[in-house]
Design a protein around this motif. Structure first.
Motif, PDB file in Angstrom:
ATOM      1  N   ASN A  95       0.808  -1.222   0.000  1.00 52.34           N
ATOM      2  CA  ASN A  95       0.000   0.000   0.000  1.00 52.34           C
ATOM      3  C   ASN A  95       0.840   1.271   0.000  1.00 52.34           C
ATOM      4  O   ASN A  95       0.318   2.358   0.222  1.00 52.34           O
ATOM      5  N   ILE A  96       2.123   1.146  -0.247  1.00 51.71           N
ATOM      6  CA  ILE A  96       3.029   2.293  -0.253  1.00 51.71           C
ATOM      7  C   ILE A  96       3.097   2.847  -1.673  1.00 51.71           C
ATOM      8  O   ILE A  96       3.369   2.122  -2.624  1.00 51.71           O
ATOM      9  N   SER A  97       2.858   4.146  -1.822  1.00 56.29           N
ATOM     10  CA  SER A  97       2.798   4.744  -3.157  1.00 56.29           C
ATOM     11  C   SER A  97       4.076   5.468  -3.573  1.00 56.29           C
ATOM     12  O   SER A  97       4.174   5.931  -4.704  1.00 56.29           O
ATOM     13  N   THR A  98       5.055   5.587  -2.679  1.00 58.28           N
ATOM     14  CA  THR A  98       6.336   6.202  -3.023  1.00 58.28           C
ATOM     15  C   THR A  98       7.460   5.329  -2.484  1.00 58.28           C
ATOM     16  O   THR A  98       7.261   4.529  -1.572  1.00 58.28           O
ATOM     17  N   PHE A  99       8.658   5.501  -3.060  1.00 57.66           N
ATOM     18  CA  PHE A  99       9.807   4.754  -2.558  1.00 57.66           C
ATOM     19  C   PHE A  99      10.256   5.391  -1.248  1.00 57.66           C
ATOM     20  O   PHE A  99      10.495   6.591  -1.191  1.00 57.66           O
ATOM     21  N   LEU A 100      10.348   4.597  -0.203  1.00 57.17           N
ATOM     22  CA  LEU A 100      10.638   5.116   1.139  1.00 57.17           C
ATOM     23  C   LEU A 100      12.131   5.333   1.355  1.00 57.17           C
ATOM     24  O   LEU A 100      12.962   4.634   0.780  1.00 57.17           O
ATOM     25  N   THR A 101      12.443   6.261   2.237  1.00 57.09           N
ATOM     26  CA  THR A 101      13.815   6.465   2.676  1.00 57.09           C
ATOM     27  C   THR A 101      14.174   5.326   3.626  1.00 57.09           C
ATOM     28  O   THR A 101      13.290   4.624   4.129  1.00 57.09           O
ATOM     29  N   PRO A 102      15.466   5.123   3.909  1.00 53.94           N
ATOM     30  CA  PRO A 102      15.839   4.042   4.828  1.00 53.94           C
ATOM     31  C   PRO A 102      15.167   4.143   6.201  1.00 53.94           C
ATOM     32  O   PRO A 102      14.700   3.137   6.741  1.00 53.94           O
ATOM     33  N   SER A 103      15.080   5.322   6.758  1.00 47.27           N
ATOM     34  CA  SER A 103      14.458   5.457   8.081  1.00 47.27           C
ATOM     35  C   SER A 103      12.950   5.208   8.012  1.00 47.27           C
ATOM     36  O   SER A 103      12.381   4.586   8.916  1.00 47.27           O
ATOM     37  N   GLN A 104      12.303   5.661   6.950  1.00 44.96           N
ATOM     38  CA  GLN A 104      10.871   5.403   6.790  1.00 44.96           C
ATOM     39  C   GLN A 104      10.614   3.911   6.613  1.00 44.96           C
ATOM     40  O   GLN A 104       9.662   3.368   7.173  1.00 44.96           O
ATOM     41  N   PHE A 105      11.468   3.240   5.839  1.00 50.54           N
ATOM     42  CA  PHE A 105      11.295   1.812   5.631  1.00 50.54           C
ATOM     43  C   PHE A 105      11.487   1.048   6.944  1.00 50.54           C
ATOM     44  O   PHE A 105      10.724   0.137   7.252  1.00 50.54           O
ATOM     45  N   GLU A 106      12.485   1.420   7.716  1.00 53.66           N
ATOM     46  CA  GLU A 106      12.710   0.739   8.991  1.00 53.66           C
ATOM     47  C   GLU A 106      11.527   0.939   9.935  1.00 53.66           C
ATOM     48  O   GLU A 106      11.113   0.009  10.622  1.00 53.66           O
ATOM     49  N   GLN A 107      10.949   2.124   9.977  1.00 57.71           N
ATOM     50  CA  GLN A 107       9.764   2.366  10.802  1.00 57.71           C
ATOM     51  C   GLN A 107       8.592   1.519  10.336  1.00 57.71           C
ATOM     52  O   GLN A 107       7.844   0.975  11.146  1.00 57.71           O
ATOM     53  N   LEU A 108       8.429   1.384   9.014  1.00 56.36           N
ATOM     54  CA  LEU A 108       7.362   0.542   8.470  1.00 56.36           C
ATOM     55  C   LEU A 108       7.577  -0.923   8.859  1.00 56.36           C
ATOM     56  O   LEU A 108       6.626  -1.600   9.268  1.00 56.36           O
ATOM     57  N   VAL A 109       8.795  -1.385   8.785  1.00 52.62           N
ATOM     58  CA  VAL A 109       9.104  -2.774   9.156  1.00 52.62           C
ATOM     59  C   VAL A 109       8.826  -2.989  10.633  1.00 52.62           C
ATOM     60  O   VAL A 109       8.191  -3.976  11.022  1.00 52.62           O
ATOM     61  N   VAL A 110       9.255  -2.096  11.483  1.00 56.75           N
ATOM     62  CA  VAL A 110       9.050  -2.229  12.928  1.00 56.75           C
ATOM     63  C   VAL A 110       7.553  -2.253  13.245  1.00 56.75           C
ATOM     64  O   VAL A 110       7.105  -3.061  14.066  1.00 56.75           O
ATOM     65  N   SER A 111       6.777  -1.427  12.586  1.00 61.19           N
ATOM     66  CA  SER A 111       5.339  -1.392  12.872  1.00 61.19           C
ATOM     67  C   SER A 111       4.602  -2.594  12.281  1.00 61.19           C
ATOM     68  O   SER A 111       3.531  -2.946  12.760  1.00 61.19           O
ATOM     69  N   SER A 112       5.187  -3.248  11.274  1.00 63.01           N
ATOM     70  CA  SER A 112       4.507  -4.372  10.606  1.00 63.01           C
ATOM     71  C   SER A 112       5.013  -5.732  11.026  1.00 63.01           C
ATOM     72  O   SER A 112       4.388  -6.742  10.726  1.00 63.01           O
ATOM     73  N   ILE A 113       6.152  -5.803  11.671  1.00 64.61           N
ATOM     74  CA  ILE A 113       6.834  -7.072  11.928  1.00 64.61           C
ATOM     75  C   ILE A 113       6.037  -8.018  12.817  1.00 64.61           C
ATOM     76  O   ILE A 113       6.149  -9.235  12.695  1.00 64.61           O
ATOM     77  N   SER A 114       5.189  -7.507  13.655  1.00 64.97           N
ATOM     78  CA  SER A 114       4.450  -8.380  14.575  1.00 64.97           C
ATOM     79  C   SER A 114       3.414  -9.238  13.852  1.00 64.97           C
ATOM     80  O   SER A 114       2.938 -10.215  14.407  1.00 64.97           O
ATOM     81  N   ARG A 115       3.078  -8.894  12.588  1.00 63.94           N
ATOM     82  CA  ARG A 115       2.128  -9.706  11.825  1.00 63.94           C
ATOM     83  C   ARG A 115       2.716 -11.037  11.388  1.00 63.94           C
ATOM     84  O   ARG A 115       1.987 -11.942  11.006  1.00 63.94           O
ATOM     85  N   PHE A 116       4.031 -11.159  11.393  1.00 67.31           N
ATOM     86  CA  PHE A 116       4.662 -12.344  10.833  1.00 67.31           C
ATOM     87  C   PHE A 116       5.274 -13.210  11.856  1.00 67.31           C
ATOM     88  O   PHE A 116       5.584 -13.418  12.723  1.00 67.31           O
TER      89      PHE A 116
END
Length: 90
Positions: free
Chosen positions: A69-90
């Protein structure tokens, strides 16, 4: 504190981000993965060897579910925040 499984998954996703963004070198990366040709979802990846059981076949499906659902290429810090917020699903 996250489980060892989640910490390893986070490290794998960040390594994959570094490879596709060019921050880490991986020889012949394009023979394994490439970006999907979607202007609305620029971070989706295509896996070229779906019958193998390696780093890419494990990490790319999780990557795609996180960034679908991401519409732009994320910066490294934005990507890491996305991973941290999503990691509990897996």
């Amino acid at each position: 504190m996250y489980s060892i499984r989640n910490r390893r998954l986070k490290a794998q996703l960040i390594l994959l981000y570094r490879m596709v963004s060019g921050a880490s070198y991986f020889p012949d990366l394009n023979s394994f993965i490439s970006f999907a040709s979607s202007s609305r979802r620029p971070m989706l990846l295509k896996f070229h060897l779906p019958q193998t059981n390696d780093f890419f076949s494990i990490t790319v499906p999780i990557w795609n579910s996180i960034v679908r659902n991401i519409s732009t290429f994320l910066t490294p810090s934005q990507f890491e925040q996305l991973v941290v917020s999503s990691i509990s699903r897996f």
